[in-house]
Design a protein around this motif. Structure first.
Motif, short mmCIF file in Angstrom:
data_model
loop_
_atom_site.label_atom_id
_atom_site.label_comp_id
_atom_site.label_asym_id
_atom_site.label_seq_id
_atom_site.Cartn_x
_atom_site.Cartn_y
_atom_site.Cartn_z
N GLN A 99 -5.94 2.72 -4.17
CA GLN A 99 -5.09 1.59 -3.37
C GLN A 99 -5.02 0.48 -4.43
O GLN A 99 -4.03 -0.28 -4.65
N LYS A 100 -6.31 -0.04 -4.79
CA LYS A 100 -6.19 -1.37 -5.85
C LYS A 100 -5.47 -1.11 -6.99
O LYS A 100 -4.96 -2.02 -7.47
N GLU A 143 -3.70 11.43 -8.71
CA GLU A 143 -4.79 10.48 -8.35
C GLU A 143 -5.63 10.02 -9.77
O GLU A 143 -5.64 8.72 -9.90
N ILE A 194 0.84 -1.22 0.12
CA ILE A 194 0.04 -0.08 -0.04
C ILE A 194 0.88 1.36 -0.10
O ILE A 194 2.08 1.12 0.45
N SER A 195 0.13 2.23 -0.39
CA SER A 195 1.12 3.54 -0.30
C SER A 195 0.21 4.67 0.61
O SER A 195 -0.71 4.96 0.24
N ILE A 196 1.01 5.21 1.37
CA ILE A 196 0.38 6.32 2.20
C ILE A 196 0.18 7.71 1.38
O ILE A 196 -0.52 8.68 1.85
N ASP A 197 0.53 7.73 0.38
CA ASP A 197 0.46 8.90 -0.52
C ASP A 197 -0.54 9.16 -1.56
O ASP A 197 -0.85 10.06 -1.97
N TYR A 205 -2.74 0.53 -7.17
CA TYR A 205 -1.39 0.73 -6.78
C TYR A 205 -0.82 -0.72 -6.83
O TYR A 205 0.41 -0.89 -7.24
N ARG A 206 -1.65 -1.73 -6.28
CA ARG A 206 -1.22 -2.99 -6.69
C ARG A 206 -0.85 -3.45 -8.21
O ARG A 206 -0.23 -4.60 -8.41
N PRO A 223 -5.05 7.87 -2.21
CA PRO A 223 -6.28 7.76 -1.32
C PRO A 223 -6.79 6.19 -1.20
O PRO A 223 -6.19 5.43 -2.02
N LYS A 224 -7.41 5.90 -0.16
CA LYS A 224 -7.98 4.78 -0.10
C LYS A 224 -8.60 4.15 -1.25
O LYS A 224 -8.31 3.19 -1.60
N GLN A 225 -9.50 4.81 -2.10
CA GLN A 225 -10.12 4.44 -3.27
C GLN A 225 -9.20 3.99 -4.23
O GLN A 225 -9.42 3.32 -5.30
#
Length: 257
Positions: free
Chosen positions: A54-55, A75, A45-48, A57-58, A50-52
């Protein structure tokens, strides 16, 4: 004519479109193709971001193989950038069909496709109105050692003197919720009709990135309306369905190529 409609009907059904997707082909050379790409997910995961997001990011190494070498994305780019293998496929396909053309990417974003186009063509111009994306693509071109001209401006205000070029348009679709219902091409801002009107006044070689859930009938109708309005001959259209892990992800439209 009836047999031709049945053939296209069958193709659309195989590729996941509803059974009632019929459209007239009397004056249109329409080809429907598909290409599948394999995406492997990577944990983390990346803290940089948003949550939505993150998928996405994988999928970071599917989007850019050199992601860890300094790739920059905002974003919106996480879910709108064309993945690297897909971009390579598009760039190579265009190189085969029109090897000596210049290329203009009117909505270049963070540069997923432009990076690969710059490896195939001598002259690539990247345009975007968003200064953040201009910063991203400038950085990402350097990561891949690709050379292109980057311009921050509204594509609709751009002029180009040489008509022998391929115009790429990957316009914004309206965020992550675009796939929850059939996508209306008239809802795009700028509209597809406005984009094609602008584009066809400049060149007869156009590539579009569009959502997977558009109405093919509407797409064909807009192309025909614009060519009729501009008194131009309607060129062949290819709708290439881009699949990721055998699931339709987006459509690439090739016009006059």
């Amino acid at each position: 004519m009836i047999e031709t409609q049945k053939l296209v009907h069958r193709k659309l059904s195989i590729l996941g479109y509803p059974q009632n997707e019929f459209f007239a082909l009397d004056s249109l050379k329409l080809q429907i193709t598909k290409k599948n790409f394999t995406c492997q997910l990577h944990p983390g995961i990346s803290i940089d971001i948003p949550k939505q997001i993150q998928k996405f990011y994988r999928k970071r190494f599917f989007l850019f193989k050199k992601f860890n070498e300094g790739i920059q994305l905002d974003e919106e780019s996480w879910y709108s950038v064309i993945p690297e293998e897909m971009s390579i496929h598009i760039a190579n396909k265009l190189k085969i069909s029109s090897p000596d053309s210049d290329v203009i990417d009117g909505f270049c974003g963070s540069g997923g496709l432009a990076i690969q186009l710059a490896k195939c063509f001598k002259s690539v111009i990247c345009i975007d109105i968003d200064p953040i994306k201009i910063n991203n693509i400038t950085n990402n071109l350097l990561v891949y050692e690709s050379i292109a001209t980057v311009i921050q401006m509204n594509f609709l205000e751009y002029t180009h003197t040489n008509q022998d070029f391929i115009l790429i348009m990957c316009p914004p679709w309206g965020g992550l919720n675009y796939s929850h219902q059939p996508y209306d091409l008239n809802s795009m801002k700028p509209s597809l009709e406005d984009l094609l009107t602008k584009g066809m006044q400049m060149t007869n070689k156009i590539v579009l990135q569009l959502p997977k859930n558009i109405d093919i009938q509407q797409l064909v109708s807009i192309f025909k309306d614009v060519t009729d309005k501009l008194r131009l001959e309607l060129k062949p259209i290819e709708v290439e369905m881009m699949l990721i892990n055998e699931q339709i992800n987006q459509l690439i439209i090739y016009y006059g190529l």
